[in-house]
Structures are given as structure tokens and as C-alpha cells.
Enzyme design. Structure first.
Site, PDB file in Angstrom:
ATOM      1  N   GLY A 292       0.819  -1.279  -0.023  1.00 19.51           N
ATOM      2  CA  GLY A 292      -0.083  -0.031  -0.025  1.00 19.51           C
ATOM      3  C   GLY A 292       0.776   1.225  -0.221  1.00 19.51           C
ATOM      4  O   GLY A 292       0.212   2.434  -0.020  1.00 19.51           O
ATOM      5  N   GLY A 293       2.268   1.148   0.191  1.00 21.81           N
ATOM      6  CA  GLY A 293       2.714   2.429   0.121  1.00 21.81           C
ATOM      7  C   GLY A 293       2.674   3.351  -1.195  1.00 21.81           C
ATOM      8  O   GLY A 293       2.245   4.396  -1.175  1.00 21.81           O
ATOM      9  N   LYS A 294       2.822   2.592  -2.298  1.00 18.84           N
ATOM     10  CA  LYS A 294       2.785   3.465  -3.587  1.00 18.84           C
ATOM     11  C   LYS A 294       1.363   3.760  -3.788  1.00 18.84           C
ATOM     12  O   LYS A 294       1.108   5.047  -4.273  1.00 18.84           O
ATOM     13  CB  LYS A 294       3.358   2.746  -4.666  1.00 18.84           C
ATOM     14  CG  LYS A 294       4.637   2.461  -4.799  1.00 18.84           C
ATOM     15  CD  LYS A 294       5.173   1.775  -6.155  1.00 18.84           C
ATOM     16  CE  LYS A 294       6.983   1.353  -5.941  1.00 18.84           C
ATOM     17  NZ  LYS A 294       6.989   0.185  -4.806  1.00 18.84           N
ATOM     18  N   ASP A 339      -7.100 -10.495  -9.061  1.00 14.11           N
ATOM     19  CA  ASP A 339      -5.873 -11.011  -9.559  1.00 14.11           C
ATOM     20  C   ASP A 339      -5.589  -9.819 -10.784  1.00 14.11           C
ATOM     21  O   ASP A 339      -6.353  -9.626 -11.800  1.00 14.11           O
ATOM     22  CB  ASP A 339      -6.099 -12.309 -10.278  1.00 14.11           C
ATOM     23  CG  ASP A 339      -4.953 -13.055 -10.896  1.00 14.11           C
ATOM     24  OD1 ASP A 339      -3.829 -12.260 -11.373  1.00 14.11           O
ATOM     25  OD2 ASP A 339      -4.966 -14.173 -11.143  1.00 14.11           O
ATOM     26  N   CYS A 409      11.477  -4.109  -7.761  1.00 14.21           N
ATOM     27  CA  CYS A 409      12.471  -3.689  -6.880  1.00 14.21           C
ATOM     28  C   CYS A 409      13.616  -4.818  -7.027  1.00 14.21           C
ATOM     29  O   CYS A 409      13.967  -5.629  -5.941  1.00 14.21           O
ATOM     30  CB  CYS A 409      11.851  -3.784  -5.288  1.00 14.21           C
ATOM     31  SG  CYS A 409      13.080  -3.120  -4.116  1.00 14.21           S
TER      32      CYS A 409
END
Length: 472
Positions: A292-294, A339, A409
Site C-alpha cells: 500500500g505504500g505507492k 488478480d 524492486c
């Protein structure tokens, strides 16, 4: 004949119970969780520290030492394994894992900290007595006394093969990375020995805690009032806590107005939000939104423009984390457990789409040092179909003229440029956008049009970003 008088027996020493050191026991428990349950230290350690503080066993210095013991041991595990292997009379695989964890903790104290030699050995032997028993504690004592005969540089000269004979194996031992990871990172980075050594060394440094001030909910000035807080290097919303600290003690973080987010992750969201569009800018999608950060930063940026964000995450529990991160966002949004390769929305529904795909995580080894020992080369093949499928669906989900951000990442070429190149070959209706102008002020971004960030060059995780515009 007179009998020779027997010497009186010395009275047996009373058994001394091992002294239980709560700091080292906690560090051992964390390492066992990482080893036995494939847990991540950054998820295991905080609750252990919280429980210890609640019991009154820990102060701030204790917590700092326990954290250093856990992360330092995990980062240097490969180096310590090579040294310990030279000090035992059997193959390392025959040493019981709990014993090896204690030995590694001891080796880190001897070779990676300023703890005096006698204190490091005696404290580790006491730990062994407490968690392994007296018999195996004697083995630990014998091995650590051998380790203590030299410093780290001396040991590396002995156990690392010469660079001229095997550069990758030399770097693997000296910088504590699996050989295949050294090779992959060097291929991605390119350049001479100095660059790869700087990157590997950066992977072994403890990263700063970086916060993000979510637009419309707080500002960096509020966060900069925290102790030892300084502005971020590149993101206008980033604030770095230079002396670590507990993010949960920051009011804005507790209230969801700010969050913990690496600056590289922030830059990815900002670049997607800043990419030029033809036509409307009303509907945004984060197709792999967990944890949920971005999504939280995108939702805040979208709210400033009156745009709607759909945050989709396949795993239900991670979707719950996304919902928590977005709670209180001032603009319209929805969190969906779905999905990303089988979308619950119609094609061409969005103006901007971010797809931050699952990957090996080789770009976040500073934060998850154990991942380097857990991943295998074959993991790349396992992720490849999913990464390509998610990017293909993301491109189908954006309208003509809209923009897709492909992020991961990991700097591994098989997870970055190879995925994007394959899609462009199969999808003539897409083109790359130069992402570099959308990261203003950030140096060393290469030839473009995609962007690869690096820990040693940018102080961020090794985030990769490619921006694609749908043209047909």
C-alpha cells in the site's frame, strides 16, 4: 605395608545456571524465526522488541544492540560462514542450524562490532548454555576462540580467493553475497570493479528510515520537526530519520497522514503521476497495490487532481493492508482484492496504470538481507510469466494515449529490460517514454529511456521503472 593416604577430593563446584541475556536471546530467537519459518527480519524483529519493552527488559540501547546483532549477522552471513567453516572440523552443513546461528552471532560480535573480544566470547557462550545446553556450549567456545585469533581483514585474506583468480567468488566472500547475485548485479550495473564493490558494500549498510508526507494530509515541515529528521534527497515529500528511530512514535505516521516509504518507491509513483497525457486524467489504477505504500501516495496525488484511484491486490490480507494505508484519503478511491492478470475491469478503463510486479527483491537487500540467501537463480524463471502477464494486462487496461509504469524492486536484467523488451516486441501499440525528466535532480540515470536507481548512487533501493504509452 601401609597404604598411601588418598588425597581428599576437592568438593565439586556447584552448578552455575547460565546467565540469560535478554538482548542476545531475542537476537537468537529472531534468527531462528528467519531460518525455520522463512520469516523476514523486518517483520519478526519489531514485535519481539515491542514485547521486550512492555516487559521492562529493554531500553533504547538494548533495542539498538539487538537490531544490530540480527541485521549485522544476516548481512554478513556468507562471510561468517566461510570463516566458521575454517574453524570447525566438519562440513558446515553438518553443524546444527541453531548452533550455527549462535556461532554467527558470536562471529559478528567479534568481527563486526566494537564489543571487546573477551566479552563477545563469554556472552555468546552464555547464550549457547541458555539455548543449546552446556555440551554444545563447549563447542561454541572452542570455535569462537579460533575466530578471535584474527580480525575481519585478516580472515578475508585467508578465506576469500584472490580477486585476480576469481573476481566474482572473491567479491561474494568479501561482501557476503551469493556468487550468482554478484554476477547478476554486475551485469546490470556494468562498469569496473569499483562500482560493483560500492554497490555490494551499500547492500551491507543499514538504511535510514525514510518517511513520506502524503500530499493533502500533511507536509514535510511537520515531519522535519522530529528528532534527527532531514529532507529527502530527491522526493519533495521525503523526510529521512538519520538516527533511525521508531516511525510509530511519529504522530503523522500513526494517523496515516504519513508513512514509511523508501525514496525510490516515492520516485516511481511521482514519475507515473507526472508523465504527460493526451486527453482526460480521471482514473488511475495500481494493479499490484500491496502492501500500500505507492498506492497511498498515488491516491493522495490523484485526490489533488480530482482523479479516482483503484487499488487492486490479489491477496486478501495484503488488500487489507492497502485499505489501511488508504484510509482517510481525501479523494475518491476503491480497494479491490483481484488478480491483476484476470482484471475485474474493462480494457481501456484507466488513464494511468502502475504495475509494481512481484520479483526476487534483489534491489532491497539493505532492508531484507536474508533474501540474498533465500533466493535462487531458478526463481527468475518462476517470476517471468507473471511479470509479463501483469505488464500485458496493465497495457490493456490503459486507454490509448494513457501511460503505464512498470516497476520492480530488482535490478536483474531478466526482471527489468527483458520483460519490457519482450512486451514491446509483441505489442506494436506501445512506446517507451523517457522517464529521466520525470525524476528531476536525480543524477546518474543512465542512457534511458528507462531508469534504474541504485543504493550506492542514489541512497535508495534498486528500483527499476519503465514508462510506456499506449498508442493503438
Amino acid at each position: 605395608m601401609s597404604e598411601t593416604p588418598r588425597r581428599p577430593r576437592r568438593p565439586a563446584k556447584p552448578y552455575r545456571r547460565p546467565q540469560k541475556d535478554p538482548v542476545r536471546i531475542l537476537a537468537f530467537d529472531a534468527l531462528r524465526a528467519v531460518d525455520e519459518r522463512d520469516a523476514y527480519a523486518n517483520l519478526v524483529l519489531p514485535p519481539l522488541l515491542r514485547t521486550a519493552r512492555e516487559k521492562g527488559d529493554f531500553d533504547a540501547r538494548d533495542a539498538a544492540l539487538a537490531t544490530e546483532l540480527v541485521y549485522g549477522t544476516l548481512r554478513r552471513q556468507g562471510t561468517y560462514d566461510a570463516i566458521i567453516a575454517d574453524c570447525v572440523d566438519r562440513p558446515l552443513r553438518e553443524v546444527d542450524p541453531p548452533v550455527l546461528d549462535v556461532l554467527s552471532l558470536g562471529a559478528h560480535q567479534l568481527l563486526g562490532t566494537r564489543i571487546p573480544t573477551h566479552a563477545a566470547v563469554s556472552a555468546t557462550v552464555e547464550l549457547a548454555r541458555a539455548v543449546l545446553g552446556d555440551g554444545r556450549a563447549k563447542f561454541v567456545n572452542a570455535v569462537l576462540r579460533k575466530v578471535a585469533r584474527d580480525d575481519l581483514d585478516g580472515w578475508l585474506e585467508k578465506v576469500a580467493p584472490p580477486y585476480d583468480e576469481d573476481p566474482e567468488d572473491h567479491l561474494a566472500v568479501v561482501h557476503s553475497h551469493p556468487r550468482w547475485v554478484v554476477s547478476a548485479l554486475w551485469d546490470s550495473l556494468g562498469g569496473p570493479r569499483a562500482g560493483i564493490e560500492e554497490l555490494l558494500a551499500a547492500d551491507n549498510e543499514r538504511p535510514e528510515v525514510t518517511l513520506v508526507a502524503r500530499p493533502g494530509r500533511t507536509d514535510p515541515e511537520e515531519l522535519l520537526r522530529e528528532e534527527a529528521a532531514v529532507p529527502g534527497r530527491w522526493s519533495p515529500y521525503a523526510v529521512r530519520l538519520t538516527e533511525g528511530g521508531e516511525p510509530g512514535s511519529v504522530a503523522a505516521v500513526r494517523e496515516g497522514r504519513a508513512g514509511v516509504q523508501d525514496e525510490g518507491s516515492q520516485l516511481v509513483a511521482l514519475a507515473l503521476a507526472g508523465a504527460p497525457l493526451d486527453g482526460p486524467d480521471e482514473r488511475w489504477l495500481d494493479a499490484c497495490a500491496g502492501p500500500g505504500g505507492k498506492a497511498a501516495l498515488l491516491a493522495a496525488l490523484a485526490a489533488e487532481r480530482g482523479a479516482f484511484l483503484l487499488a487492486s491486490e490479489k491477496q486478501q490480507h495484503r488488500a487489507g493492508l492497502v485499505a489501511k494505508a488508504l484510509a482517510g484519503n481525501p479523494g475518491p478511491y476503491q480497494v479491490l482484492a483481484a488478480d491483476g492478470t484476470r482484471p475485474a475491469w474493462r480494457p481501456g478503463s484507466f488513464d494511468r496504470v502502475l504495475v509494481d510486479v512481484p520479483c526476487t527483491g534483489l534491489g532491497a537487500l539493505r532492508r531484507r538481507p536474508e533474501a540474498r540467501w533465500r533466493r535462487r537463480p531458478e526463481d527468475l524463471a518462476n517470476f517471468a510469466p507473471l511479470q509479463r502477464g501483469l505488464l500485458r494486462t496493465a497495457l490493456e487496461s490503459v486507454r490509448v494515449g494513457g501511460v503505464v509504469g512498470y516497476a520492480t524492486c530488482s535490478p536483474h536484467l531478466a526482471e527489468t529490460r527483458a520483460v519490457v523488451d519482450d512486451l514491446l516486441k509483441q505489442s506494436p501499440g506501445a512506446e517507451l517514454i523517457d522517464a529521466r525528466p520525470l525524476l528531476p535532480g536525480v543524477p546518474a540515470l543512465g542512457d534511458g529511456p528507462d531508469v534504474q536507481l541504485w543504493p550506492h548512487l542514489h541512497g535508495t533501493d534498486a528500483m527499476y521503472l519503465a514508462l510506456l504509452r499506449r498508442t493503438a
